[in-house]
Design a protein around this motif. Structure first.
Motif, PDB file in Angstrom:
ATOM      1  N   LEU A 199       0.832  -1.205   0.000  1.00  0.00           N
ATOM      2  CA  LEU A 199       0.000   0.000   0.000  1.00  0.00           C
ATOM      3  C   LEU A 199       0.869   1.259   0.000  1.00  0.00           C
ATOM      4  N   PRO A 234       3.830   0.427  -4.148  1.00  0.00           N
ATOM      5  CA  PRO A 234       3.325  -0.716  -4.915  1.00  0.00           C
ATOM      6  C   PRO A 234       4.329  -1.391  -5.838  1.00  0.00           C
ATOM      7  N   ARG A 242      -1.426  -4.168  -5.933  1.00  0.00           N
ATOM      8  CA  ARG A 242      -2.540  -3.401  -5.369  1.00  0.00           C
ATOM      9  C   ARG A 242      -3.475  -4.349  -4.641  1.00  0.00           C
TER      10      ARG A 242
END
Length: 139
Positions: free
Chosen positions: A63, A66, A90
């Motif tokens: 998070l 990425p 993601r």
């Protein structure tokens, strides 16, 4: 591949075939200033990789940053092969988490892992190696 040319590049199709044939790999990710490497079980879903995780360092890491790398390898005592996937990770939204069930991504450990992470490759490379010696443990 022979003793004079002990390394061959795998084609993209060969890399994807190897990714399809395996279910355990290593995910490299950033967590703040540190680089982490952890094993994950995964599945191929179309042109992406999926894995499940619980809240923790992997999820926080992807998070926050990425950009990830993912690797699988194998050897048979004579040859070895490795595939490296560089990509963007993601967390999937709740309406897309079903993809993990459809791709048969199930945790190996009996802990709850409700978060689903997708790795979308930006580069896939692979190599096959003719080994000069037998790896430890292969007799």
């Amino acid at each position: 591949m022979d003793e004079d040319n002990p390394v061959d590049e795998l084609t993209t199709a060969e890399c994807w075939a190897m990714l399809h044939d395996h279910e355990l790999g290593r995910l490299g990710f950033h967590l703040g200033p540190e680089v982490h490497l952890t094993p994950v079980n995964y599945a191929v879903d179309g042109d992406t990789l999926l894995f499940r995780t619980a809240p923790g360092s992997k999820l926080v890491g992807v998070l926050m940053n990425p950009d990830v790398v993912f690797e699988i390898d194998e050897h048979d005592g004579t040859t070895a092969r490795s595939v490296v996937v560089r990509g963007v990770a993601r967390r999937l939204d709740e309406d897309q988490e079903h993809r993990a069930d459809e791709a048969a991504v199930h945790p190996w450990v009996g802990t709850e892992k409700y978060e689903v992470v997708e790795v979308r490759p930006t580069e896939i490379t692979g190599r096959s190696f003719l080994l000069a010696r037998r790896p430890a443990g292969s007799y």
